[in-house]
Motif scaffolding. Structure first.
Motif: not given
Length: 181
Positions: A94-100
Motif C-alpha cells: 500500500h502506498i501510504l503517502m506521497t511527498v513532492s
C-alpha cells in the motif's frame, strides 16, 4: 432500397460515437506518462509476480546503471539482499503517502506485507526522465525501522560550530556509509 427505422439509426450513430470516444480516450491515456504512484504500483506488481525484468525497467537510467546494468544482475541483487527480499512475492503493498519535492522529484512511502507476513516500509524516490518526462524510480530505501538489515560500515559525524558564541546554535550531521546493494 434499405429501410432502417429512425430509432435504429440513432442507436447505431450513438454506438459508433461511444466506440470512437473509447478508442480515442484509450489512445490518449496510453500516451500519457504514468503518475509516480502508477510507476510504484507497476514496480510493486512486478516484484510480487517475480517479473524482475519489468521491475528493473521501472528504474531510472542512473538506477539501472547502479543495480544492473541488465535485469539479470538486478534480479540477483534483489533476491540476495535481505533488505529487499520482502518485496519479492509479497502478499500486499500500500502506498501510504506521497511527498513532492519541487526541486527534484517525489517520494512515496510504501508498506509491504511479505510472503512471510512481515511488515516492512520503504521509500520510493522518483524523478522524471527525459525526453518523454516519464516518472522513473531512482531508489528504494527502507525506513529507519528496517535499517537493522543493512550493512553499515562506519559512521561519520561532522560538528558545525556556526559561531563562537555559546547560544546552542551548533549542530551535528551524521552520515552513514551504507551498503544497500
Amino acid at each position: 432500397e434499405c429501410f432502417m427505422p429512425e430509432r435504429t439509426v440513432s442507436k447505431s450513430i450513438l454506438l459508433l460515437l461511444v466506440l470512437l470516444s473509447i478508442v480515442s480516450f484509450s489512445d490518449a491515456f496510453s500516451a500519457m506518462p504514468y503518475s509516480p504512484e502508477g510507476v510504484v504500483t507497476a514496480q510493486l506488481k512486478a516484484f510480487q509476480q517475480l517479473d524482475l525484468s519489468t521491475a528493473f525497467h521501472c528504474g531510472s537510467l542512473s538506477n539501472q546503471e547502479i543495480t544492473g546494468p541488465s535485469w539479470r544482475e538486478f534480479s540477483e541483487l534483489i533476491s540476495t539482499r535481505s533488505t529487499f527480499k520482502p518485496l519479492l512475492q509479497h502478499r500486499q503493498a500500500h502506498i501510504l503517502m506521497t511527498v513532492s519535492h519541487d526541486d527534484w522529484g517525489i517520494c512515496c512511502l510504501v508498506r509491504v506485507i511479505s510472503k512471510n507476513k512481515q511488515c516492512r516500509e520503504y521509500w520510493w524516490e522518483l524523478t522524471k526522465e527525459t525526453p518523454n518526462a516519464q516518472w522513473m524510480v531512482d531508489s528504494i530505501l527502507p525506513t529507519f525501522q528496517d535499517f537493522h538489515d543493512l550493512d553499515v560500515d562506519y559512521i561519520i559525524t561532522d560538528d558545525h560550530d556556526d559561531d563562537d558564541d555559546d547560544d546552542h546554535d551548533d549542530h551535528h550531521d551524521m552520515y552513514f556509509d551504507i551498503d544497500f546493494f
